[in-house]
Design a protein around this motif. Structure first.
Motif, PDB file in Angstrom:
ATOM      1  N   TRP A   2      40.661  41.957  45.033  1.00 27.06           N
ATOM      2  CA  TRP A   2      41.372  40.974  44.210  1.00 27.06           C
ATOM      3  C   TRP A   2      40.520  39.753  43.928  1.00 27.06           C
ATOM      4  O   TRP A   2      40.728  39.076  42.922  1.00 27.06           O
ATOM      5  CB  TRP A   2      42.698  40.587  44.846  1.00 27.06           C
ATOM      6  CG  TRP A   2      42.568  39.934  46.178  1.00 27.06           C
ATOM      7  CD1 TRP A   2      42.507  40.548  47.391  1.00 27.06           C
ATOM      8  CD2 TRP A   2      42.451  38.542  46.423  1.00 27.06           C
ATOM      9  NE1 TRP A   2      42.352  39.613  48.369  1.00 27.06           N
ATOM     10  CE2 TRP A   2      42.318  38.373  47.819  1.00 27.06           C
ATOM     11  CE3 TRP A   2      42.438  37.416  45.617  1.00 27.06           C
ATOM     12  CZ2 TRP A   2      42.176  37.129  48.400  1.00 27.06           C
ATOM     13  CZ3 TRP A   2      42.297  36.176  46.208  1.00 27.06           C
ATOM     14  CH2 TRP A   2      42.178  36.051  47.583  1.00 27.06           C
ATOM     15  N   VAL A   3      39.540  39.467  44.792  1.00 29.64           N
ATOM     16  CA  VAL A   3      38.663  38.316  44.554  1.00 29.64           C
ATOM     17  C   VAL A   3      37.871  38.518  43.268  1.00 29.64           C
ATOM     18  O   VAL A   3      37.733  37.593  42.462  1.00 29.64           O
ATOM     19  CB  VAL A   3      37.710  38.108  45.756  1.00 29.64           C
ATOM     20  CG1 VAL A   3      36.685  37.044  45.451  1.00 29.64           C
ATOM     21  CG2 VAL A   3      38.494  37.737  46.997  1.00 29.64           C
ATOM     22  N   LEU A   4      37.370  39.723  43.057  1.00 28.90           N
ATOM     23  CA  LEU A   4      36.617  40.002  41.830  1.00 28.90           C
ATOM     24  C   LEU A   4      37.504  39.929  40.597  1.00 28.90           C
ATOM     25  O   LEU A   4      37.027  39.629  39.507  1.00 28.90           O
ATOM     26  CB  LEU A   4      35.963  41.386  41.923  1.00 28.90           C
ATOM     27  CG  LEU A   4      34.858  41.518  42.964  1.00 28.90           C
ATOM     28  CD1 LEU A   4      34.359  42.954  43.021  1.00 28.90           C
ATOM     29  CD2 LEU A   4      33.721  40.570  42.670  1.00 28.90           C
ATOM     30  N   SER A   5      38.791  40.191  40.756  1.00 31.85           N
ATOM     31  CA  SER A   5      39.704  40.093  39.622  1.00 31.85           C
ATOM     32  C   SER A   5      40.033  38.649  39.279  1.00 31.85           C
ATOM     33  O   SER A   5      40.335  38.338  38.129  1.00 31.85           O
ATOM     34  CB  SER A   5      41.002  40.839  39.934  1.00 31.85           C
ATOM     35  OG  SER A   5      40.723  42.196  40.152  1.00 31.85           O
ATOM     36  N   ILE A   6      39.974  37.773  40.254  1.00 28.84           N
ATOM     37  CA  ILE A   6      40.325  36.372  40.033  1.00 28.84           C
ATOM     38  C   ILE A   6      39.123  35.557  39.543  1.00 28.84           C
ATOM     39  O   ILE A   6      39.295  34.520  38.900  1.00 28.84           O
ATOM     40  CB  ILE A   6      40.922  35.780  41.321  1.00 28.84           C
ATOM     41  CG1 ILE A   6      42.286  36.397  41.555  1.00 28.84           C
ATOM     42  CG2 ILE A   6      41.040  34.283  41.262  1.00 28.84           C
ATOM     43  CD1 ILE A   6      42.976  35.949  42.783  1.00 28.84           C
ATOM     44  N   LEU A   7      37.929  36.015  39.790  1.00 30.95           N
ATOM     45  CA  LEU A   7      36.738  35.260  39.407  1.00 30.95           C
ATOM     46  C   LEU A   7      36.688  34.853  37.932  1.00 30.95           C
ATOM     47  O   LEU A   7      36.307  33.716  37.635  1.00 30.95           O
ATOM     48  CB  LEU A   7      35.476  36.037  39.784  1.00 30.95           C
ATOM     49  CG  LEU A   7      35.074  35.959  41.250  1.00 30.95           C
ATOM     50  CD1 LEU A   7      33.855  36.833  41.491  1.00 30.95           C
ATOM     51  CD2 LEU A   7      34.816  34.550  41.698  1.00 30.95           C
ATOM     52  N   VAL A  10      38.457  31.599  37.379  1.00 24.75           N
ATOM     53  CA  VAL A  10      37.909  30.410  38.028  1.00 24.75           C
ATOM     54  C   VAL A  10      36.964  29.654  37.088  1.00 24.75           C
ATOM     55  O   VAL A  10      36.923  28.421  37.120  1.00 24.75           O
ATOM     56  CB  VAL A  10      37.191  30.804  39.339  1.00 24.75           C
ATOM     57  CG1 VAL A  10      36.514  29.623  39.984  1.00 24.75           C
ATOM     58  CG2 VAL A  10      38.195  31.409  40.307  1.00 24.75           C
ATOM     59  N   GLY A  11      36.253  30.350  36.224  1.00 18.40           N
ATOM     60  CA  GLY A  11      35.310  29.716  35.302  1.00 18.40           C
ATOM     61  C   GLY A  11      35.960  28.671  34.413  1.00 18.40           C
ATOM     62  O   GLY A  11      35.533  27.513  34.398  1.00 18.40           O
ATOM     63  N   PRO A  12      37.011  29.025  33.684  1.00 16.58           N
ATOM     64  CA  PRO A  12      37.676  28.004  32.859  1.00 16.58           C
ATOM     65  C   PRO A  12      38.297  26.883  33.687  1.00 16.58           C
ATOM     66  O   PRO A  12      38.322  25.734  33.253  1.00 16.58           O
ATOM     67  CB  PRO A  12      38.754  28.786  32.110  1.00 16.58           C
ATOM     68  CG  PRO A  12      38.287  30.188  32.130  1.00 16.58           C
ATOM     69  CD  PRO A  12      37.511  30.363  33.382  1.00 16.58           C
ATOM     70  N   ALA A  16      37.382  23.029  33.194  1.00 14.53           N
ATOM     71  CA  ALA A  16      38.394  22.004  32.942  1.00 14.53           C
ATOM     72  C   ALA A  16      38.256  20.855  33.936  1.00 14.53           C
ATOM     73  O   ALA A  16      38.387  19.684  33.563  1.00 14.53           O
ATOM     74  CB  ALA A  16      39.789  22.613  33.023  1.00 14.53           C
ATOM     75  N   LEU A  17      37.979  21.193  35.186  1.00 14.20           N
ATOM     76  CA  LEU A  17      37.782  20.148  36.194  1.00 14.20           C
ATOM     77  C   LEU A  17      36.529  19.320  35.918  1.00 14.20           C
ATOM     78  O   LEU A  17      36.472  18.144  36.262  1.00 14.20           O
ATOM     79  CB  LEU A  17      37.705  20.766  37.593  1.00 14.20           C
ATOM     80  CG  LEU A  17      39.013  21.351  38.130  1.00 14.20           C
ATOM     81  CD1 LEU A  17      38.763  22.068  39.455  1.00 14.20           C
ATOM     82  CD2 LEU A  17      40.063  20.269  38.308  1.00 14.20           C
TER      83      LEU A  17
END
Length: 63
Positions: A2-7, A10-12, A16-17
């Motif tokens: 699931w970490v690879l699916s969430i990566l 994280v970029g956008p 944004a931050l």
């Protein structure tokens, strides 16, 4: 897995931050198509990996 699916999400979020206008970066038609293709390929990869894991975890049938 699931970490690879969430990566990709994280970029956008990091952009944004950092103060980048995410709507301007992802608001073009090419970006929309790329995101759609990326989501489709990620979904297919998730499905394929789960299928492989399921078949690998089944007990072996001896005939």
């Amino acid at each position: 897995m699931w970490v690879l699916s969430i990566l990709p999400l994280v970029g956008p979020l990091i952009a944004a931050l950092a103060g980048v206008d995410v709507r301007a970066a992802y608001g073009t038609p090419a970006a929309g198509v790329s995101c759609a293709v990326g989501l489709a390929l990620t979904s297919a990869g998730w499905w394929w990996a789960r299928r492989l894991l399921r078949s690998a975890s089944r007990p072996v049938r001896h005939r």
